[in-house]
Design a protein around this motif. Structure first.
Motif, PDB file in Angstrom:
ATOM      1  N   MET A  16       1.139  -1.700   0.147  1.00 43.10           N
ATOM      2  CA  MET A  16      -0.066  -0.058  -0.155  1.00 43.10           C
ATOM      3  C   MET A  16       0.885   1.644  -0.015  1.00 43.10           C
ATOM      4  O   MET A  16       0.219   2.359  -0.694  1.00 43.10           O
ATOM      5  N   LEU A  17       1.788   1.283   1.427  1.00 48.67           N
ATOM      6  CA  LEU A  17       2.759   2.890   0.536  1.00 48.67           C
ATOM      7  C   LEU A  17       3.685   2.796  -0.473  1.00 48.67           C
ATOM      8  O   LEU A  17       3.536   3.821  -1.254  1.00 48.67           O
ATOM      9  N   ALA A  18       3.848   1.495  -0.991  1.00 46.09           N
ATOM     10  CA  ALA A  18       4.507   1.820  -2.546  1.00 46.09           C
ATOM     11  C   ALA A  18       3.523   2.023  -3.674  1.00 46.09           C
ATOM     12  O   ALA A  18       4.038   2.739  -4.751  1.00 46.09           O
ATOM     13  N   ARG A  19       2.047   1.537  -3.767  1.00 46.89           N
ATOM     14  CA  ARG A  19       1.375   1.752  -4.103  1.00 46.89           C
ATOM     15  C   ARG A  19       0.711   3.417  -4.520  1.00 46.89           C
ATOM     16  O   ARG A  19       0.984   3.707  -4.893  1.00 46.89           O
ATOM     17  N   TRP A  20       0.742   3.263  -2.692  1.00 50.25           N
ATOM     18  CA  TRP A  20      -0.420   5.113  -3.421  1.00 50.25           C
ATOM     19  C   TRP A  20       1.431   6.403  -2.901  1.00 50.25           C
ATOM     20  O   TRP A  20       0.991   7.692  -3.579  1.00 50.25           O
ATOM     21  N   ASP A  21       2.125   5.924  -2.358  1.00 52.98           N
ATOM     22  CA  ASP A  21       3.224   6.608  -2.770  1.00 52.98           C
ATOM     23  C   ASP A  21       3.732   7.895  -1.685  1.00 52.98           C
ATOM     24  O   ASP A  21       3.949   9.080  -2.027  1.00 52.98           O
ATOM     25  N   ALA A 129       8.602  -3.468  -5.279  1.00 49.28           N
ATOM     26  CA  ALA A 129       8.319  -3.236  -5.813  1.00 49.28           C
ATOM     27  C   ALA A 129       6.712  -3.993  -6.970  1.00 49.28           C
ATOM     28  O   ALA A 129       6.285  -3.471  -8.139  1.00 49.28           O
ATOM     29  N   HIS A 130       7.335  -5.458  -7.447  1.00 55.45           N
ATOM     30  CA  HIS A 130       6.717  -5.972  -8.324  1.00 55.45           C
ATOM     31  C   HIS A 130       5.284  -6.563  -7.781  1.00 55.45           C
ATOM     32  O   HIS A 130       5.007  -6.482  -8.897  1.00 55.45           O
ATOM     33  N   LEU A 131       5.085  -6.132  -6.318  1.00 56.37           N
ATOM     34  CA  LEU A 131       3.468  -6.323  -6.143  1.00 56.37           C
ATOM     35  C   LEU A 131       2.738  -5.380  -6.759  1.00 56.37           C
ATOM     36  O   LEU A 131       1.911  -5.554  -6.691  1.00 56.37           O
ATOM     37  N   VAL A 132       3.517  -4.397  -6.334  1.00 52.58           N
ATOM     38  CA  VAL A 132       2.900  -3.100  -6.741  1.00 52.58           C
ATOM     39  C   VAL A 132       2.260  -3.007  -8.773  1.00 52.58           C
ATOM     40  O   VAL A 132       1.290  -2.733  -8.547  1.00 52.58           O
ATOM     41  N   GLN A 133       3.420  -3.236  -9.697  1.00 52.57           N
ATOM     42  CA  GLN A 133       3.333  -3.201 -10.777  1.00 52.57           C
ATOM     43  C   GLN A 133       2.082  -5.076 -11.343  1.00 52.57           C
ATOM     44  O   GLN A 133       1.370  -4.637 -11.821  1.00 52.57           O
ATOM     45  N   GLN A 134       2.239  -5.593 -10.142  1.00 53.38           N
ATOM     46  CA  GLN A 134       0.990  -6.740  -9.840  1.00 53.38           C
ATOM     47  C   GLN A 134      -0.182  -6.209  -9.927  1.00 53.38           C
ATOM     48  O   GLN A 134      -1.720  -6.200 -10.380  1.00 53.38           O
ATOM     49  N   VAL A 135      -0.625  -5.433  -8.876  1.00 55.73           N
ATOM     50  CA  VAL A 135      -1.721  -4.866  -8.524  1.00 55.73           C
ATOM     51  C   VAL A 135      -2.617  -4.353  -9.612  1.00 55.73           C
ATOM     52  O   VAL A 135      -3.745  -3.785 -10.020  1.00 55.73           O
ATOM     53  N   LEU A 136      -1.336  -3.342  -9.855  1.00 55.74           N
ATOM     54  CA  LEU A 136      -1.495  -1.701 -10.660  1.00 55.74           C
ATOM     55  C   LEU A 136      -1.986  -2.832 -12.543  1.00 55.74           C
ATOM     56  O   LEU A 136      -3.115  -2.714 -12.848  1.00 55.74           O
ATOM     57  N   ALA A 137      -1.596  -4.172 -12.760  1.00 56.52           N
ATOM     58  CA  ALA A 137      -2.280  -4.952 -13.834  1.00 56.52           C
ATOM     59  C   ALA A 137      -3.278  -5.678 -13.300  1.00 56.52           C
ATOM     60  O   ALA A 137      -4.376  -4.814 -14.306  1.00 56.52           O
ATOM     61  N   LYS A 138      -3.244  -5.841 -11.873  1.00 57.81           N
ATOM     62  CA  LYS A 138      -4.736  -6.566 -11.833  1.00 57.81           C
ATOM     63  C   LYS A 138      -5.780  -5.561 -12.027  1.00 57.81           C
ATOM     64  O   LYS A 138      -7.123  -5.695 -13.061  1.00 57.81           O
ATOM     65  N   GLY A 139      -5.858  -4.402 -11.815  1.00 55.41           N
ATOM     66  CA  GLY A 139      -6.359  -2.984 -11.510  1.00 55.41           C
ATOM     67  C   GLY A 139      -7.446  -2.483 -13.198  1.00 55.41           C
ATOM     68  O   GLY A 139      -7.956  -2.829 -13.157  1.00 55.41           O
ATOM     69  N   ARG A 140      -5.800  -2.913 -14.043  1.00 54.70           N
ATOM     70  CA  ARG A 140      -6.372  -2.495 -15.356  1.00 54.70           C
ATOM     71  C   ARG A 140      -7.063  -3.908 -15.678  1.00 54.70           C
ATOM     72  O   ARG A 140      -7.821  -2.876 -16.419  1.00 54.70           O
ATOM     73  N   GLU A 141      -7.116  -5.017 -15.594  1.00 48.36           N
ATOM     74  CA  GLU A 141      -7.457  -6.028 -16.528  1.00 48.36           C
ATOM     75  C   GLU A 141      -9.036  -6.269 -15.767  1.00 48.36           C
ATOM     76  O   GLU A 141      -9.922  -6.323 -16.609  1.00 48.36           O
ATOM     77  N   LEU A 142      -9.025  -5.730 -14.464  1.00 47.52           N
ATOM     78  CA  LEU A 142     -10.827  -5.757 -14.376  1.00 47.52           C
ATOM     79  C   LEU A 142     -11.343  -4.208 -15.148  1.00 47.52           C
ATOM     80  O   LEU A 142     -12.690  -4.720 -15.284  1.00 47.52           O
ATOM     81  N   ALA A 143     -10.430  -2.924 -14.714  1.00 46.74           N
ATOM     82  CA  ALA A 143     -11.038  -1.919 -15.845  1.00 46.74           C
ATOM     83  C   ALA A 143     -11.409  -2.016 -16.922  1.00 46.74           C
ATOM     84  O   ALA A 143     -13.193  -1.576 -17.874  1.00 46.74           O
ATOM     85  N   ARG A 144     -10.523  -2.794 -17.986  1.00 47.74           N
ATOM     86  CA  ARG A 144     -11.091  -3.390 -19.269  1.00 47.74           C
ATOM     87  C   ARG A 144     -12.521  -4.609 -18.885  1.00 47.74           C
ATOM     88  O   ARG A 144     -13.189  -4.172 -19.811  1.00 47.74           O
TER      89      ARG A 144
END
Length: 153
Positions: A16-21, A129-144
């Motif tokens: 969370m801390l990395a995702r929201w920076d 950082a790898h987990l943040v990338q996966q979270v963002l990818a899952k978010g894009r996939e869900l939005a799509r």
């Protein structure tokens, strides 16, 4: 197994801390964990003691990463909050008069040590950082997917 949910909560908080920076409060992190802020503060305190996060007091204060997310591994988070071996050994010495009991402790020690080393190595390969990338990818996939569903209705 001696593994608790503290390591999962610690990894969640770090992600969370990395995702929201940005600085987040323990209450904000607890909301995401559906947990108690007091428990989250204890976990964050252990992460701070390990040099993974820092806190600032007062208005606008909160928790931030102390290191770049690409330099924090899941194993770092695990060791910050967990104590002792991952796999529990015999609580009491087995009988030395039994053929199995006489040898089991040494046999299990070797097996458990190897399993723990494999886990350490695996968790050490994955960064926050790898987990943040996966979270963002899952978010894009869900939005799509939601966009496709909305377009079909």
């Amino acid at each position: 197994m001696a593994l608790s949910s503290r390591s999962a909560a610690a990894i969640h908080a770090l992600t969370m801390l990395a995702r929201w920076d940005d600085s987040l409060t323990s209450a904000e992190i607890a909301d995401s964990l559906a947990s108690n802020p007091v428990l989250v503060r204890r976990i964050l305190g252990s992460l701070r003691d390990a040099g993974l996060v820092r806190s600032t007091e007062g208005r606008g204060g909160g928790w931030t990463l102390a290191r770049p997310p690409g330099e924090i591994t899941l194993y770092d988070a695990y060791t910050a909050v967990e104590q002792g071996p991952i796999l529990t050994r015999h609580a009491h010495p087995p009988s030395t008069t039994c053929d199995v009991g006489r040898h089991m402790r040494a046999l299990l020690d070797a097996e458990f040590r190897e399993a723990e080393q494999a886990m350490e190595e695996r968790l050490g390969r994955t960064t926050i950082a790898h987990l943040v990338q996966q979270v963002l990818a899952k978010g894009r996939e869900l939005a799509r997917e939601e966009g496709l569903r909305a377009g079909r209705v």
